[in-house]
Design an enzyme around this catalytic site. Sequence first.
Site, PDB file in Angstrom:
ATOM      1  N   GLU A  41       3.211 -12.054   3.044  1.00 53.28           N
ATOM      2  CA  GLU A  41       2.965 -12.459   1.666  1.00 53.28           C
ATOM      3  C   GLU A  41       3.991 -11.784   0.763  1.00 53.28           C
ATOM      4  O   GLU A  41       4.737 -12.432   0.044  1.00 53.28           O
ATOM      5  CB  GLU A  41       1.541 -12.056   1.283  1.00 53.28           C
ATOM      6  N   GLY A  60       0.834  -1.195   0.000  1.00 52.17           N
ATOM      7  CA  GLY A  60       0.000   0.000   0.000  1.00 52.17           C
ATOM      8  C   GLY A  60       0.864   1.238   0.000  1.00 52.17           C
ATOM      9  O   GLY A  60       2.073   1.173   0.276  1.00 52.17           O
TER      10      GLY A  60
END
Length: 383
Positions: A188, A167
Amino acid sequence: MSVHHYVSPFAWASPETAGHFRLTTAFATQLDRSQVQAGTADYLPLGNFRESYIKEILEFDTLMVKTSPPDARGYLSYGASLWINRTASDIARTIICEVDERLIRTFGENFIHVSEVAALVEHEAGDDREAPIPPRTDEVVAAAEVICTLVASELIRDGDTLQIGLGDVTSAMALYLDDKHDLGVQTELIPGGIADLVAKGVVTGRRKQIAPGKVIGSAFAALPREELAAADMNPKFELWDFCHTDDLRTLVQEECFVAINNALQIDLTGQVTAETLNGRVYSGPGGQTVFAVAASWCEDGRSIIAVPSSSLVSGARQSRIVPELPPGSVVTVPRTYVDHVVTEHGIASLRGKTTRQRTEELIAVAHPDFRAGLRKGAGLSAA
């Protein structure tokens, strides 16, 4: 014919290709978002990465994937981006590898044997494409500095194990963790700055329950070559297939697990969408749902949403905190698994709060220009 991809570095769907194949994507980017929204490409909402489930729902005739050349034992590496490629290799009937000698090798599950491969195609220099990353504005950079400082100083403790999502704010999180001790990483996407924290002894993984002493992810973010080189055959780093990094059954074994993720919009009860914007597909859930649920559920865990309070869209300021999510919005993280929301105006702590208390907490960290409207939208009296 159909073509499946995940976070494409170029636009597959076009008027010219329409009669030849149909595109399916599980995570839209700025290159194919308009095609998904227009219905000329299909969107697969994929957030459950249990291996048996993936092998049940996906079927490929041919997998095309980039790898390193074979080593002396015949093993090729998927490089810095394993993602779900190991599972996809198990599913596909035919595997074609584009061989790029610059790709790094890592420990973990990041390999395929040449005996599994039908064809090797040499990579052509100059034809390198990465998934597009929109540049951050000065406003976002300033907000990220405050938000990451708040998260690091108030919500992350020594010994925590972190998942950091992709993000415009969260990607900078590692730069604010220098004063911590014995952090772990079970994520991840491994963001920039983690290799430096490993070298400094900040990230040791000593207190992890899952793979102690190891930084675990399925891929590295788009990083400079020197940072990737630090992970090349470094036993402190392992890349696992998506189906294993994002397996809820594994993640809930961790203690002091902290998930730090982003949001496009949040309603006043704490419901988060990170995949739709104003009711239209924007990206995808990735593993955010699974990581948030695991972190909130784990012993002494925390699920954190880090987001600027507002954004400029076509010159107009819009609040990221809204009275209710627009029609058509998809809830990526249910409010019951959001413990803290952090903006540049402070920390809203939602765990154990009533809907009225949550509303007050979230309005307090909203952009000042929108607080009165949010109170009115929630049916609250003026502050």
